[in-house]
Design a protein around this motif. Structure first.
Motif, PDB file in Angstrom:
ATOM      1  N   SER A 131       3.647   5.690  -5.821  1.00 23.32           N
ATOM      2  CA  SER A 131       3.479   5.651  -7.284  1.00 23.32           C
ATOM      3  C   SER A 131       2.353   6.569  -7.733  1.00 23.32           C
ATOM      4  O   SER A 131       2.461   7.220  -8.781  1.00 23.32           O
ATOM      5  CB  SER A 131       3.198   4.223  -7.753  1.00 23.32           C
ATOM      6  N   HIS A 132       1.293   6.632  -6.957  1.00 25.12           N
ATOM      7  CA  HIS A 132       0.175   7.521  -7.277  1.00 25.12           C
ATOM      8  C   HIS A 132       0.656   8.975  -7.291  1.00 25.12           C
ATOM      9  O   HIS A 132       0.351   9.732  -8.217  1.00 25.12           O
ATOM     10  CB  HIS A 132      -0.963   7.329  -6.271  1.00 25.12           C
TER      11      HIS A 132
ATOM     12  N   GLY B  92       3.380   5.701 -12.770  1.00 23.85           N
ATOM     13  CA  GLY B  92       4.170   5.876 -11.555  1.00 23.85           C
ATOM     14  C   GLY B  92       4.884   4.601 -11.155  1.00 23.85           C
ATOM     15  O   GLY B  92       6.066   4.617 -10.798  1.00 23.85           O
ATOM     16  N   MET B  93       4.186   3.468 -11.235  1.00 21.38           N
ATOM     17  CA  MET B  93       4.798   2.167 -10.903  1.00 21.38           C
ATOM     18  C   MET B  93       5.939   1.854 -11.863  1.00 21.38           C
ATOM     19  O   MET B  93       7.012   1.409 -11.455  1.00 21.38           O
ATOM     20  CB  MET B  93       3.764   1.041 -10.966  1.00 21.38           C
ATOM     21  N   GLN B  94       5.711   2.070 -13.149  1.00 24.14           N
ATOM     22  CA  GLN B  94       6.730   1.766 -14.153  1.00 24.14           C
ATOM     23  C   GLN B  94       7.964   2.651 -14.004  1.00 24.14           C
ATOM     24  O   GLN B  94       9.063   2.260 -14.398  1.00 24.14           O
ATOM     25  CB  GLN B  94       6.138   1.866 -15.565  1.00 24.14           C
ATOM     26  N   THR B  95       7.791   3.825 -13.427  1.00 20.75           N
ATOM     27  CA  THR B  95       8.927   4.699 -13.168  1.00 20.75           C
ATOM     28  C   THR B  95       9.934   3.993 -12.259  1.00 20.75           C
ATOM     29  O   THR B  95      11.143   4.108 -12.446  1.00 20.75           O
ATOM     30  CB  THR B  95       8.456   6.014 -12.505  1.00 20.75           C
ATOM     31  N   PHE B  96       9.433   3.223 -11.311  1.00 21.46           N
ATOM     32  CA  PHE B  96      10.302   2.485 -10.395  1.00 21.46           C
ATOM     33  C   PHE B  96      10.766   1.170 -11.005  1.00 21.46           C
ATOM     34  O   PHE B  96      11.897   0.743 -10.806  1.00 21.46           O
ATOM     35  CB  PHE B  96       9.584   2.232  -9.066  1.00 21.46           C
TER      36      PHE B  96
ATOM     37  N   PRO C  30       0.813  -1.224   0.000  1.00 19.20           N
ATOM     38  CA  PRO C  30       0.000   0.000   0.000  1.00 19.20           C
ATOM     39  C   PRO C  30       0.846   1.273   0.000  1.00 19.20           C
ATOM     40  O   PRO C  30       0.526   2.245  -0.688  1.00 19.20           O
ATOM     41  CB  PRO C  30      -0.838  -0.137   1.270  1.00 19.20           C
ATOM     42  N   MET C  31       1.962   1.274   0.727  1.00 18.03           N
ATOM     43  CA  MET C  31       2.827   2.447   0.745  1.00 18.03           C
ATOM     44  C   MET C  31       3.391   2.719  -0.656  1.00 18.03           C
ATOM     45  O   MET C  31       3.430   3.862  -1.113  1.00 18.03           O
ATOM     46  CB  MET C  31       3.978   2.265   1.735  1.00 18.03           C
TER      47      MET C  31
END
Length: 123
Positions: free
Chosen positions: A61-62, A75-79, A55-56
């Motif tokens: 990412s959001h 946002g997720m793909q950035t990481f 959740p964090m």
């Protein structure tokens, strides 16, 4: 004995001096206890996750996506883009490493940190 640290305790990361330092301490304790407890037949190891879908992480990412005018997946793909396996880890990936350390197949491993980061770091 199984200790939990993070990838940030394996390699120093910019702007995370205190946070990363506390994770390095866990690795030092793991290695010291491994030596101290070996004569008693006790192994001591650690696992070090990278970026896990929690959740964090979804919240981070959001915010990253929102700040860039993009969606949460962006946002997720950035990481994920800098991870060799090109994905964030699932909680089950980390649990599998801990399970291995708790089982008999790891009975000749002590003082080690298993990095569960999808290939963010190689050692």
């Amino acid at each position: 004995m199984i200790n939990a640290t993070l990838q940030a305790g394996v390699v120093g990361n910019s702007n995370l001096t205190v946070y990363g330092g506390t994770k390095f301490v866990v690795r030092g304790i793991t290695q010291t206890l491994a030596r101290d407890l070996a004569d008693s037949g006790i192994t001591v190891n650690a696992y070090a996750p990278g970026i896990v879908k929690t959740p964090m992480m979804f919240d981070i990412s959001h915010e990253v996506g929102k700040n860039a005018g993009k969606d949460d997946e962006w946002g997720m793909q950035t990481f994920a883009k800098d991870i060799t396996l090109k994905r964030l880890s699932e909680p089950e990936d980390v649990a599998a490493a801990a399970s291995f350390l708790a089982g008999p197949d790891s009975n000749y491993i002590t003082g080690q940190t298993i990095i569960v980061d999808g290939g963010m770091q190689f050692h």
